[in-house]
Structure formats: C-alpha cells, structure tokens
Design an enzyme around this catalytic site. Structure first.
Site, mmCIF file in Angstrom:
data_model
loop_
_atom_site.group_PDB
_atom_site.id
_atom_site.type_symbol
_atom_site.label_atom_id
_atom_site.label_comp_id
_atom_site.label_asym_id
_atom_site.label_seq_id
_atom_site.Cartn_x
_atom_site.Cartn_y
_atom_site.Cartn_z
ATOM 1 N N LYS A 1 42.800 46.536 46.884
ATOM 2 C CA LYS A 1 43.900 46.590 45.920
ATOM 3 C C LYS A 1 43.536 45.856 44.635
ATOM 4 C CE LYS A 1 47.458 43.507 46.212
ATOM 5 N NZ LYS A 1 47.831 42.873 44.944
ATOM 6 N N ASN A 2 42.998 44.647 44.781
ATOM 7 C CA ASN A 2 42.764 43.817 43.598
ATOM 8 C C ASN A 2 41.604 44.315 42.744
ATOM 9 O OD1 ASN A 2 44.957 42.214 44.076
ATOM 10 N ND2 ASN A 2 43.801 40.634 45.175
ATOM 11 N N ARG B 1 52.235 41.390 38.116
ATOM 12 C CA ARG B 1 51.598 40.598 37.063
ATOM 13 C C ARG B 1 50.281 41.200 36.569
ATOM 14 N NH1 ARG B 1 52.302 35.685 35.526
ATOM 15 N NH2 ARG B 1 50.056 35.601 35.304
ATOM 16 N N CYS C 1 56.629 33.991 38.877
ATOM 17 C CA CYS C 1 56.702 34.777 40.096
ATOM 18 C C CYS C 1 56.805 33.821 41.262
ATOM 19 C CB CYS C 1 55.516 35.696 40.247
ATOM 20 S SG CYS C 1 54.139 34.976 41.073
ATOM 21 N N ARG D 1 52.219 30.733 37.003
ATOM 22 C CA ARG D 1 51.195 31.708 36.646
ATOM 23 C C ARG D 1 51.170 32.062 35.158
ATOM 24 N NH1 ARG D 1 50.853 36.017 41.552
ATOM 25 N NH2 ARG D 1 48.671 36.084 40.990
ATOM 26 N N ASP E 1 44.440 34.108 48.831
ATOM 27 C CA ASP E 1 45.091 35.269 49.453
ATOM 28 C C ASP E 1 44.933 35.314 50.973
ATOM 29 O OD1 ASP E 1 46.179 36.248 47.153
ATOM 30 O OD2 ASP E 1 44.716 37.839 46.846
ATOM 31 N N ILE F 1 45.036 26.672 44.237
ATOM 32 C CA ILE F 1 45.112 27.687 43.172
ATOM 33 C C ILE F 1 46.540 27.818 42.632
ATOM 34 C CG2 ILE F 1 44.624 30.104 42.523
ATOM 35 C CD1 ILE F 1 42.087 28.665 43.363
ATOM 36 N N ARG G 1 53.188 46.521 49.181
ATOM 37 C CA ARG G 1 52.460 46.323 47.932
ATOM 38 C C ARG G 1 50.966 46.261 48.216
ATOM 39 N NH1 ARG G 1 53.509 41.240 45.076
ATOM 40 N NH2 ARG G 1 51.739 42.148 44.014
HETATM 41 C C1 UD1 Z 1 44.608 34.885 41.699
HETATM 42 C C2 UD1 Z 1 43.440 34.519 42.567
HETATM 43 C C3 UD1 Z 1 42.901 35.793 43.137
HETATM 44 C C4 UD1 Z 1 44.031 36.500 43.886
HETATM 45 C C5 UD1 Z 1 45.245 36.731 42.994
HETATM 46 C C6 UD1 Z 1 46.436 37.280 43.738
HETATM 47 C C7 UD1 Z 1 41.822 32.743 42.295
HETATM 48 C C8 UD1 Z 1 40.937 32.010 41.344
HETATM 49 N N1 UD1 Z 1 42.474 33.781 41.796
HETATM 50 O O1 UD1 Z 1 44.145 35.745 40.667
HETATM 51 O O2 UD1 Z 1 41.817 35.533 43.989
HETATM 52 O O3 UD1 Z 1 43.589 37.730 44.382
HETATM 53 O O4 UD1 Z 1 45.626 35.500 42.432
HETATM 54 O O5 UD1 Z 1 47.003 36.383 44.604
HETATM 55 O O6 UD1 Z 1 41.904 32.415 43.447
HETATM 56 N N2 UD1 Z 1 45.953 30.291 35.066
HETATM 57 C C9 UD1 Z 1 46.320 29.669 33.895
HETATM 58 N N3 UD1 Z 1 46.338 30.397 32.733
HETATM 59 C C10 UD1 Z 1 45.978 31.730 32.695
HETATM 60 C C11 UD1 Z 1 45.604 32.354 33.895
HETATM 61 C C12 UD1 Z 1 45.602 31.605 35.059
HETATM 62 O O7 UD1 Z 1 46.631 28.485 33.895
HETATM 63 O O8 UD1 Z 1 46.006 32.331 31.604
HETATM 64 C C13 UD1 Z 1 45.897 29.520 36.325
HETATM 65 C C14 UD1 Z 1 46.805 30.092 37.406
HETATM 66 O O9 UD1 Z 1 48.118 29.629 37.328
HETATM 67 C C15 UD1 Z 1 46.097 29.619 38.667
HETATM 68 C C16 UD1 Z 1 44.610 29.685 38.274
HETATM 69 O O10 UD1 Z 1 44.589 29.630 36.850
HETATM 70 O O11 UD1 Z 1 46.411 28.292 38.955
HETATM 71 C C17 UD1 Z 1 43.878 30.927 38.744
HETATM 72 O O12 UD1 Z 1 44.613 32.065 38.349
HETATM 73 P P1 UD1 Z 1 44.006 33.517 38.199
HETATM 74 O O13 UD1 Z 1 42.701 33.609 38.892
HETATM 75 O O14 UD1 Z 1 44.072 33.934 36.793
HETATM 76 O O15 UD1 Z 1 45.087 34.345 38.945
HETATM 77 P P2 UD1 Z 1 44.990 35.824 39.322
HETATM 78 O O16 UD1 Z 1 44.111 36.602 38.396
HETATM 79 O O17 UD1 Z 1 46.363 36.247 39.563
#
Ligand code: UD1
Length: 420
Positions: free
Chosen positions: A22-23, A93, A117, A122, A308, A330, A400
């Site tokens: 999915k991701n 998202r 969320c 996030r 995850d 995370i 989802r």
């Molecule tokens: C994250 C997970 C990913 C998982 C997905 C869905 C990690 C590093 N990433 O990806 O493996 O598949 O959730 O659950 O494990 N952040 C900021 N500012 C930004 C973007 C992110 O502060 O602009 C922070 C987030 O709040 C979080 C961290 O950075 O604490 C990692 O986030 P990110 O990897 O961007 O999240 P996803 O891409 O959603």
C-alpha cells in the site's frame, strides 16, 4: 456499520498470498502526475480503500485510472485542475504527495493541509521546506498550501532533512526529477517503498542515485515518460501475518514476499520464538515451543523496527511469557490499541512513549474498536487467540490497508467473518 466477528482459538495453517505494498502503491500513483505518459503497475493492491481514495483524488485532478485484478494504469495526460480539495485530502494524509509532482510539472499546485490524525499531529513542514529549497514560493492560505515554482521551473538544491521523513523524502525526490540541475537529499529515508518509487522514476527517465542510502542525488531532466512497474510486496502485511501464525501456533506459508525487507521485525520475532524459513519468494512461518517469549522493541526509521508493526507486536506480547517493553519514537500518540487490548485482559502499562506489556495466560474476547489501521489489525490478532467472541468495530480502518483480510485468514482456518 460493518464489523468483524472472530471466535478465537483456532490455529492458522495454510497459505496466504501477500499483496502489493500500500505505502508504495499510493506514492507510485502520485508519480504518474509527473508525466503525460501512462504508468502501468502490476501487483497493485487494488481492493484497498486507500487506493480508492487516491484514485478519487487523481480523477478529480483529471487523471484516468483503470484497475483490473492486480493491474492498474494511471494517465495524467489531461490534468484540468492543480487543486487538491480538503474533502479528498482529509481522508488520507498521503494525498500531500501530489504536491511535489504537480508543482514540478505544472509550476503550481494548491493542496489542502491534511490536518491532524489519530496517531499524532503529523506536520508537513519538512515537505514544504524541501520544496522551498527547490525555489518554490509557498503560502498557507485558508487551510491550503499554495505553491508556485519560479518562472523557469524548480531549481535543484541541497536539502538536509532535520529528521528522517518518508513522505518528505518522497515529495522532494519526485519534485527534483523535473527541476533544473542537481538536487541532493541528505538524511533521506531509506524505506524499501522509497527505493521502489525511485526505481519506477528511473524507468520513467529520471536520473537518481543513492536510493536506499541517506544521500539521494537527483539530476533533473526536462520530461519523464510512461513506464511499466511491478509494485513490491507489502512488508507490513507480511509481518502482520507472520505474527498471526506465530501467535496461533500453526504453520503458514506467506506467498510472494521479500524477507530481506523485514530484518528488524524477524530478528525480534525469532527472539520471541517465531521461526521463519525462506523458500524462494515465499516464507514459511511456524512457532518454536509452547509459548512465545517477551522481547523489547523500539520503533525507528528503516532499517529499524517499523512503527507500522508496533501495535501487532504488542498484541503478540500480551500472550507471551514474561514481559516486553514497546517504545514508540516515530509518532507521539500511537498507543490507542492499549485500552482495547486491556479490555481483552491484557496487562499493559504506558509511561510516556513506552509501554510495558506483561504476558498473561490468555485473552478473553470482547467488543473492541480502534481508531487507526494498524491498531485495528492488532485487535484482530488478539481476537484470533482470545477465548470466545471478539467483535471488531470500525472495519473500514482495516480495509484501508489489508486486502481480503477475512478471506485470507479464514482460508487458513480462522473462525472469522464480516457482519453487515
Ligand atoms: C510514517 C512512517 C512510515 C509509515 C507511515 C504510516 C517512519 C520514519 N515513517 O511515514 O514508515 O509507513 O508513517 O504509518 O517510520 N514529520 C515532521 N514534519 C514533516 C513530516 C514528518 O515533523 O514535514 C515527523 C512526523 O510527525 C514523524 C516523523 O517526522 O514524527 C516521521 O514522519 P514521516 O516519515 O514523514 O511520516 P510518514 O511519511 O507518514
């Protein structure tokens, strides 16, 4: 509202086909916005609700998306709007990933801010800062990100991410493929889904090196073309069913997956007593001994233990012998499954971003509900070994991210059904 009913206690034995990730699929669909050529995907998890949401968003922009069995094609030849509205973005998202491609190809994009969320605030600041480093002018107005590229298009630049972010790495990498000159992403995420996306972009004509390392270099090109791409297997679905097999004590073959993407998870599962044997592209899972053992984990960016898989691992610890500590680094609010597991008889205490799980002799079925995808599947895992009936509400979370979950589990002997 639909629910899933499980009568616990059955061992799982048999085969489970693993779907495409999915991701990866969601990001690959966004990459189609970079070209007027068509992207054709195989091993696409077409039945997932997130794939439908992403299809809806892309169709709103003017894309033509076709889905048949596990094949998908996306054409962004005729885009008629560069605005991604709130009602489509708020569902998922990952929609923020249309920002980089739209901006790079058309010089402008307007995307609703995704908002908070269930698993934490996030933010998207790193996505926006990265695009600004490429010369974009970004304004936040009335809940929208309004981004414009300079007259000659985005300019390559050096982006140092202050923290590892999967989404920000992907947005910046996609945008940089069409920027003028070279872009270097430092402290980039290394997840297999990013490598998969990068490999597809290379087939589309992008010049990218360093995939899977913390330094990705992208040399911008004038335009990209269509391509054919097989989506990599879902490592989180693989890990989830590995735990299901281990918890119930059966022997299950997971078909068409990649063991090398699960090293951190399998290392910990092996300490807990779950054996995994690789057979080509399949893996055979079985349990060693009568009970699993408590093990500590801490979530980290890849190749560390994935956030995850945290909820599913915790479900397993609830019935293991001894205690295990789960630390979530995370996301700040990813323990919503804890009170639900406790209602099933688990012994868990949370302190800040850590939870101590003390294994109990057995769980008891209950009516439960969760507010995110992986938390929901953790409750299904608990239900598989709980005594009596477990009713999981809010099934849409599961849909989802897990294709044909009920069918896959019942084919292996689980007593599980979906109720209307
Ligand atoms: C994250 C997970 C990913 C998982 C997905 C869905 C990690 C590093 N990433 O990806 O493996 O598949 O959730 O659950 O494990 N952040 C900021 N500012 C930004 C973007 C992110 O502060 O602009 C922070 C987030 O709040 C979080 C961290 O950075 O604490 C990692 O986030 P990110 O990897 O961007 O999240 P996803 O891409 O959603």
């Amino acid at each position: 509202m639909d629910r899933i009913r499980i009568i616990g206690g059955n061992q799982l034995n048999g085969e489970i086909p693993i779907s495409g990730a999915k991701n990866a699929a969601l990001k690959l669909m966004s990459a189609a916005l970079l070209t007027d050529g068509t992207l054709n995907f195989t091993n696409s998890p077409n039945e997932l609700r997130d794939i439908s949401s992403q299809t809806e968003l892309l169709e709103h922009l003017g894309c033509v998306v076709t889905r048949e069995e596990n094949r998908m094609s996306v054409s962004a030849a005729n885009i008629h709007t560069r605005t991604a509205p709130y009602e489509l973005v708020r569902k998922m998202r990952t929609s923020i990933l249309v920002l980089g491609p739209l901006l790079a190809r058309f010089g402008e994009a307007k995307v609703s801010l995704p908002g908070g969320c269930a698993i934490g605030t996030r933010p998207v600041d790193m996505h926006l800062n990265a695009l600004e480093e490429l010369g974009a002018d970004i304004k936040l107005e009335q809940g929208y990100i309004d981004a414009k590229a300079p007259a000659g298009g985005l300019q390559g630049g050096k982006i140092l991410f202050p923290k590892v972010s999967v989404g920000a790495t992907e947005n910046a990498m996609m945008a940089a493929t069409l920027a003028n000159g070279t872009t270097v992403l430092a402290n980039a995420a290394k997840e297999p889904e990013i490598v998969d996306l990068g490999e597809c972009l290379i087939k589309m004509g992008a010049k990218i090196s360093g995939l899977g390392t913390e330094k990705i270099t992208i040399e911008g090109v004038k335009s990209l073309n269509g391509a054919e791409h097989e989506i990599l297997p879902d490592r989180i679905e693989t890990g989830t069913y590995t735990i299901a097999a281990g918890m119930t004590g059966g022997t299950v073959t997971l078909k068409n997956t990649r063991i090398d993407h699960l090293s951190a998870v399998l290392g910990h599962l092996s300490q807990a007593g779950i054996e995994v044997e690789e057979q080509g592209t399949d893996i055979v899972v079985s349990r060693e001994g009568e009970r699993l053992q408590g093990v500590d984990i801490m979530t980290e960016p890849y190749p560390g233990f994935p956030t995850d898989m945290q909820a599913q691992f915790m479900a397993m610890l609830t019935v293991a012998e001894g205690a295990g500590m789960v630390t979530e680094t995370i996301f700040e609010n990813r323990f919503m499954h804890v009170p639900e597991l406790v209602r099933m008889g688990a012994d868990i205490s949370v302190q800040g971003n850590s939870a101590i799980v003390r294994g109990v002799g057995g769980l008891k079925g209950a009516e439960v509900m969760a507010t995110d995808l992986r938390a929901s599947v953790a409750l299904v895992l608990a239900g598989l070994v709980a005594e009596g009936e477990t009713m999981v509400n809010r099934v849409y979370h599961l849909e989802r991210g897990y294709e044909r979950l009920v069918r896959k589990l019942s084919a292996c002997g689980a007593n599980i059904e979906r109720l209307k």
